[in-house]
Design a protein around this motif. Sequence first.
Motif, PDB file in Angstrom:
ATOM      1  N   GLU A 455      -4.536  52.484  26.698  1.00 17.28           N
ATOM      2  CA  GLU A 455      -3.436  52.970  25.873  1.00 17.28           C
ATOM      3  C   GLU A 455      -3.872  54.231  25.148  1.00 17.28           C
ATOM      4  O   GLU A 455      -4.967  54.316  24.602  1.00 17.28           O
ATOM      5  CB  GLU A 455      -3.000  51.920  24.853  1.00 17.28           C
ATOM      6  N   LEU A 456      -2.990  55.212  25.136  1.00 17.23           N
ATOM      7  CA  LEU A 456      -3.262  56.501  24.519  1.00 17.23           C
ATOM      8  C   LEU A 456      -3.002  56.426  23.015  1.00 17.23           C
ATOM      9  O   LEU A 456      -1.924  56.029  22.582  1.00 17.23           O
ATOM     10  CB  LEU A 456      -2.359  57.562  25.158  1.00 17.23           C
ATOM     11  N   TRP A 457      -4.019  56.800  22.241  1.00 11.37           N
ATOM     12  CA  TRP A 457      -3.896  56.863  20.784  1.00 11.37           C
ATOM     13  C   TRP A 457      -4.045  58.311  20.358  1.00 11.37           C
ATOM     14  O   TRP A 457      -4.852  59.060  20.909  1.00 11.37           O
ATOM     15  CB  TRP A 457      -4.953  56.003  20.094  1.00 11.37           C
ATOM     16  N   ILE A 458      -3.286  58.722  19.322  1.00 10.72           N
ATOM     17  CA  ILE A 458      -3.233  60.113  18.876  1.00 10.72           C
ATOM     18  C   ILE A 458      -3.495  60.185  17.368  1.00 10.72           C
ATOM     19  O   ILE A 458      -3.046  59.334  16.605  1.00 10.72           O
ATOM     20  CB  ILE A 458      -1.845  60.729  19.164  1.00 10.72           C
ATOM     21  N   LYS A 459      -4.201  61.261  16.970  1.00 11.74           N
ATOM     22  CA  LYS A 459      -4.419  61.498  15.544  1.00 11.74           C
ATOM     23  C   LYS A 459      -4.373  62.995  15.273  1.00 11.74           C
ATOM     24  O   LYS A 459      -4.863  63.785  16.072  1.00 11.74           O
ATOM     25  CB  LYS A 459      -5.771  60.933  15.110  1.00 11.74           C
ATOM     26  N   GLY A 460      -3.763  63.388  14.164  1.00 12.17           N
ATOM     27  CA  GLY A 460      -3.695  64.799  13.808  1.00 12.17           C
ATOM     28  C   GLY A 460      -2.678  65.033  12.709  1.00 12.17           C
ATOM     29  O   GLY A 460      -1.976  64.106  12.272  1.00 12.17           O
ATOM     30  N   PRO A 461      -2.556  66.282  12.239  1.00 11.93           N
ATOM     31  CA  PRO A 461      -1.641  66.589  11.133  1.00 11.93           C
ATOM     32  C   PRO A 461      -0.180  66.512  11.537  1.00 11.93           C
ATOM     33  O   PRO A 461       0.705  66.579  10.685  1.00 11.93           O
ATOM     34  CB  PRO A 461      -2.014  68.025  10.766  1.00 11.93           C
ATOM     35  N   HIS A 462       0.084  66.384  12.839  1.00 13.70           N
ATOM     36  CA  HIS A 462       1.458  66.334  13.339  1.00 13.70           C
ATOM     37  C   HIS A 462       1.992  64.919  13.429  1.00 13.70           C
ATOM     38  O   HIS A 462       3.158  64.725  13.802  1.00 13.70           O
ATOM     39  CB  HIS A 462       1.533  67.002  14.708  1.00 13.70           C
ATOM     40  N   VAL A 463       1.178  63.928  13.104  1.00 12.38           N
ATOM     41  CA  VAL A 463       1.592  62.526  13.208  1.00 12.38           C
ATOM     42  C   VAL A 463       2.481  62.151  12.017  1.00 12.38           C
ATOM     43  O   VAL A 463       2.199  62.485  10.870  1.00 12.38           O
ATOM     44  CB  VAL A 463       0.368  61.602  13.279  1.00 12.38           C
ATOM     45  N   MET A 464       3.559  61.455  12.309  1.00  7.01           N
ATOM     46  CA  MET A 464       4.565  61.077  11.309  1.00  7.01           C
ATOM     47  C   MET A 464       3.967  60.331  10.125  1.00  7.01           C
ATOM     48  O   MET A 464       2.873  59.766  10.183  1.00  7.01           O
ATOM     49  CB  MET A 464       5.625  60.185  11.957  1.00  7.01           C
ATOM     50  N   LYS A 465       4.734  60.289   9.049  1.00 12.71           N
ATOM     51  CA  LYS A 465       4.354  59.487   7.900  1.00 12.71           C
ATOM     52  C   LYS A 465       4.529  58.004   8.199  1.00 12.71           C
ATOM     53  O   LYS A 465       3.737  57.167   7.758  1.00 12.71           O
ATOM     54  CB  LYS A 465       5.198  59.876   6.684  1.00 12.71           C
TER      55      LYS A 465
END
Length: 602
Positions: A455-465
Amino acid sequence: MVGSQTISLRLKKTRQSTSEIRYVNVSKSRPIDGDRLSRVLDAGIRPLNSMLRRASTSKQTRIVTGSNNEKIIMSSCGDVSYPETLIHEFVWNNSENYPNHIALECGINGKKYTFAQAKDATSYIGRSLRNMGLKTGDVVALVAPNFPDTILSCLGISSGGFIVTTINPMYTAEEMMIQLLRANAKAIITSTSIASTVFAAKRACLSHKTPFIVIDDKIGSMPDGSIPFSDLITRGKSLPPVNLNRTCDDIVALPFSSGTTGLPKGVMLRHRNLVSNIMMVQTSIDVFQFPTSTFQDVIPAVLPFFHIYGMNALMFPRLSFGAKIITIPKFVPETFIDILDKNKVTALFCVPPIILFLTASPLVKKHHFHHVHLILCGAAPLAEMDVNRFYEKYNIDSQICEFRQGYGLTETSPVNFIGTGRKYSSIGQNIASCQVRLVDVMTKKDISTSGQTGELWIKGPHVMKGYLNDEDATKNTLTQDGWLKTGDIAYFDEDFDFYITDRLKELIKVKGFQVPPAELEALLRMHPDVEEAAVIGIPHERYGEVPKAFIVVKENKKPTEDDIKDFIKGKVSEYKQLRGGITFVDNIPKNSSGKILRAKMK
């Protein structure tokens, strides 16, 4: 969670150097031209991924170990910096350099706004909404097809210090009512062509005092008691400017997920999310240039603005870099072709059905693509054979007009990956400041070997609140340390190019084996008699689930079920065979962005 989207981008061969771009990547120590930066950049530059800034982006060290022993795949583009500002300020920051260029034009009636006019109009709209009694942080529902005034409304809502929740104008009154209530809307902006439906939804769930603002699209009439949209601009000119007390960490947009995996949920996006994602894309690929006295990008906008792809992959970024946007409220072949005829279109933002139309329609000609240097196809995968058909029909050089595929989510504002264009089945590599993990579905352990799926997990300043008023859904999607679980199954190759195999919840489990519907759909579309195909899993007493296909056949073709099954045999493993049968249908149900609605076929 909204389904994944493919976002396609292309780097134009001849353009200004990066040092000429007014929004600079400070973290890469590029020269800063002070004259080109206004108060937006004075708001403060925030470096991203500071704890991992020193990580090398070479192949050998693209994977770094995090503080919790997680295996993090870093972007080869490194980090990005972005101005800590509000989205409407970001969009208009450079417009004073080309105030008389056309920013917005209606593809139906030709109504135009220059950049100077559009910037002023959004300010006036914000003032008028304030004057109606709306307060900072109130939600304004925007329910309108693609018009120039739709874009002005969106940015005007931001300039007034409010939150915009975009609603699909094709919704029924009942569907609109659900979102109006969940978002707690305090005002509505719509257009005359759908005003009666929207008014019915408003009357059923909101106070009669709720401002009901209507854009005159020359179709339909203005309901009694409504406020003409033009009045917001006219009256706003005489009102004092709004004294905003908002920061980049305040919510500005509340799009709702498509509902393909459950009930629609409000996705809380901050100014920071939208601005950072625009700069993450720009830093990763220098896609567009600012207008000059002899050049301006021209983009027909048929992708719905209520969708995150239309909003923050097309509308906001392209205005930020000075493109002319020609709005199209609904895809009508004759209208679309007429716009290609009358304008020197330089870029196309599409979904797969539009690409298929461009390839199949006898009305589309090679000269329509004479100035097009990029074609962006998103929201659903585009098969290599479909791209090849386009190139072959029009004999177009792929080095001049190039496809790029990528990947995004509403929850990530939306772009995460951008492809190089050389691997059509790939979504490409993670963009600047976008950290990635692959987590094994069964063991929950991180994957750091190419070819293995997880499963693909994402992290960064563009991730929703998070999701609005839905703590459980937020906790199920966002980890405590900020990782967003996409629900998509992926793997990467030896070049760190990523590939989506399917949705976690859409995988068909046959005798314990995982069968991705997308794989079978791509194979079925290769059959000479098949126009479209969709595959779902249906219950099976012995195997648990088995694949079932729904097929739209080409005109004057009459394949049998056995014809299709024989075509599949030998091309896939035994457990992937269509044991659930085949149903021939007139159309495949899809949402507004072209994504297959599998739930409606079960």
